[in-house]
Design an enzyme around this catalytic site. Structure first.
Site, mmCIF file in Angstrom:
data_model
loop_
_atom_site.group_PDB
_atom_site.id
_atom_site.type_symbol
_atom_site.label_atom_id
_atom_site.label_comp_id
_atom_site.label_asym_id
_atom_site.label_seq_id
_atom_site.Cartn_x
_atom_site.Cartn_y
_atom_site.Cartn_z
ATOM 1 N N ASP A 59 0.833 -1.189 0.000
ATOM 2 C CA ASP A 59 0.000 0.000 0.000
ATOM 3 C C ASP A 59 0.872 1.245 0.000
ATOM 4 O OD1 ASP A 59 -1.816 2.113 0.775
ATOM 5 O OD2 ASP A 59 -3.143 0.592 1.622
ATOM 6 N N THR A 134 -6.928 13.480 -13.100
ATOM 7 C CA THR A 134 -8.092 13.362 -13.973
ATOM 8 C C THR A 134 -8.670 14.726 -14.335
ATOM 9 O OG1 THR A 134 -10.401 12.567 -14.015
ATOM 10 C CG2 THR A 134 -9.487 13.097 -11.876
ATOM 11 N N ASP A 135 -9.388 14.788 -15.438
ATOM 12 C CA ASP A 135 -10.067 16.024 -15.813
ATOM 13 C C ASP A 135 -11.280 16.305 -14.929
ATOM 14 O OD1 ASP A 135 -11.756 14.025 -16.778
ATOM 15 O OD2 ASP A 135 -11.846 14.795 -18.823
ATOM 16 N N GLU A 136 -11.724 15.307 -14.171
ATOM 17 C CA GLU A 136 -12.926 15.486 -13.353
ATOM 18 C C GLU A 136 -12.738 16.509 -12.237
ATOM 19 O OE1 GLU A 136 -15.289 12.012 -12.433
ATOM 20 O OE2 GLU A 136 -14.154 10.831 -13.878
ATOM 21 N N TYR A 160 -15.089 11.141 -5.521
ATOM 22 C CA TYR A 160 -13.881 10.761 -6.266
ATOM 23 C C TYR A 160 -13.114 11.977 -6.746
ATOM 24 C CZ TYR A 160 -11.107 9.709 -10.391
ATOM 25 O OH TYR A 160 -10.103 9.676 -11.318
ATOM 26 N N ALA A 162 -13.306 15.061 -5.869
ATOM 27 C CA ALA A 162 -12.837 15.897 -4.764
ATOM 28 C C ALA A 162 -11.564 15.323 -4.154
ATOM 29 C CB ALA A 162 -13.924 16.020 -3.698
ATOM 30 N N LYS A 164 -9.342 13.470 -5.710
ATOM 31 C CA LYS A 164 -8.244 13.684 -6.664
ATOM 32 C C LYS A 164 -7.819 15.155 -6.690
ATOM 33 C CE LYS A 164 -6.374 11.293 -9.058
ATOM 34 N NZ LYS A 164 -5.114 10.527 -8.842
ATOM 35 N N ASN A 259 -22.335 9.547 -24.175
ATOM 36 C CA ASN A 259 -22.318 8.148 -23.737
ATOM 37 C C ASN A 259 -23.174 7.248 -24.624
ATOM 38 O OD1 ASN A 259 -20.615 8.756 -21.634
ATOM 39 N ND2 ASN A 259 -22.196 8.728 -20.052
#
Length: 358
Positions: A59, A134-136, A160, A162, A164, A259
């Site tokens: 880990d 990520t682009d998110e 997720y 947030a 990142k 999508n």
């Protein structure tokens, strides 16, 4: 000298390790992976017996282990993929995302800072910490908004994204406060071989071949920029080799698609490559209730990496998606192995229990 790759048994990480070691002159790789549900040793099976590859099950939050690996292998770079990365899972269980993406990145940064601080001369000057994001983190775009640039403010909308975003900020702070030589890349939606079948494209392929419903959130008009995973790997290599310290580079595929159009494209390819006697695969499309906080559109402006480093994606969406579908058709055994009981339970919970969209 070696490179240390965290999360190297996951989808993007394993593609990166395989791509890196496909070059006979490449530096050895130490892969560190906790082997959570999406980490798969089988992704790296082709490297068995290759003395240039060392796999370590562990880990990134285990400081003693990370310190030992850095001292033993003396990497000239850390490429940090390790992350919890599925939005739906983050909605159901955000704690794991904070632990891995925020606390784990913090632990890794501190270990890297101590290691780098003890290096001397050329080894210290050459060291890099490459953070893969990520682009998110940029939030959601309206239909007529320009694509995300590196200067866009962060507006994450899911646990997720947030988590990142928090890890991106930590990496930036460790550069500005401590001088740790970092680079960050923010990518758009990846697709390609070895993708765990919970994400849209592999889920559609696997479900279609099994004659199961193809779940589409809401109206299916959510737009994403799609990046073939091997193009992403080449972009990371370009930034690792020539990116300016402390800078962020967006890596995108220049492929904005809704999508529902992605699903229709995959169905058409399956109709061509492995037709179903029961009829066109698109008959399986099923609309389900949209997920909470679902971002409407992502798009990446990848001009900076092209301007500074000469990188552009090699694949169009048409060429990349065909390669992807062909890979899944040729690797049914891999798919069967990753479809554990826990995986099936997750899919049942997330999709088949959803109510049909109104």
């Amino acid at each position: 000298m070696t490179i240390l790759v965290t999360g190297g048994a996951g989808f993007i990480g394993s593609n990166f390790v395989l791509d890196w070691l496909a070059d006979p002159s490449a530096e050895p790789v130490v892969t560190l992976d906790a082997l959570t549900y999406a980490g798969n040793r089988a992704n790296l099976a082709s490297l068995g017996g290759d003395a240039r590859h060392t796999f370590v099950h562990g880990d990134i939050g285990d400081r003693a282990l990370v310190d030992r690996l850095l001292a033993e292998h003396r990497p000239r770079a850390i490429v940090h993929f390790a992350a919890e990365s599925h939005v739906d899972r983050s909605i159901h269980g955000p704690g794991a995302f904070i632990k891995t993406n925020v606390e784990g990145t913090f632990t890794l940064l501190e270990a890297a800072r101590a290691y780098w601080g003890a290096l001397q001369g050329e080894a210290k000057a050459a060291f890099r910490f490459h953070h893969v994001s990520t682009d998110e983190v940029y939030g959601s775009l309206k239909a007529d908004d320009p694509p995300f640039a590196e200067t866009n403010p962060y507006e994450p909308n899911s646990p997720y994204s947030a988590s990142k975003a928090a890890s991106d900020h930590l990496v930036r702070a460790w550069f500005h406060t401590y001088g740790l030589p970092v680079v960050t890349t923010n990518c758009s939606n990846n697709y390609g071989p070895l993708h765990f079948p919970e994400k849209l494209i592999p889920l559609v392929i696997v479900n279609a071949l099994a004659g199961k419903p193809l779940p589409i959130y809401g109206d299916g008009r959510q737009i994403r920029d799609w990046l073939y995973v091997k193009d992403h790997c080449s972009g990371i290599r370009a930034v690792l080799a020539g990116g300016r310290l402390g800078e962020t580079y967006n890596i995108g595929g220049w492929n904005e698609m809704a999508n529902i159009d992605i699903v229709q494209t995959v169905c058409a390819l399956l109709d061509e490559l492995q037709p179903d006697a029961a009829g066109p695969y698109a008959r399986l499309i099923t609309y389900v209730t949209d997920r909470p906080g679902h971002d409407r559109r992502y798009a990446i402006d990848a001009r900076k990496i092209e301007r500074e480093l000469g990188w552009r994606p090699a694949e169009t969406f048409a060429s990349g998606i065909r390669k992807t579908v062909q890979w899944y058709l040729a690797n049914a055994e891999w798919v069967a192995q990753v479809q554990s009981g826990a995986y099936r339970d997750w899919i049942d919970t997330q999709y088949t229990a959803s109510q049909p969209a109104a």
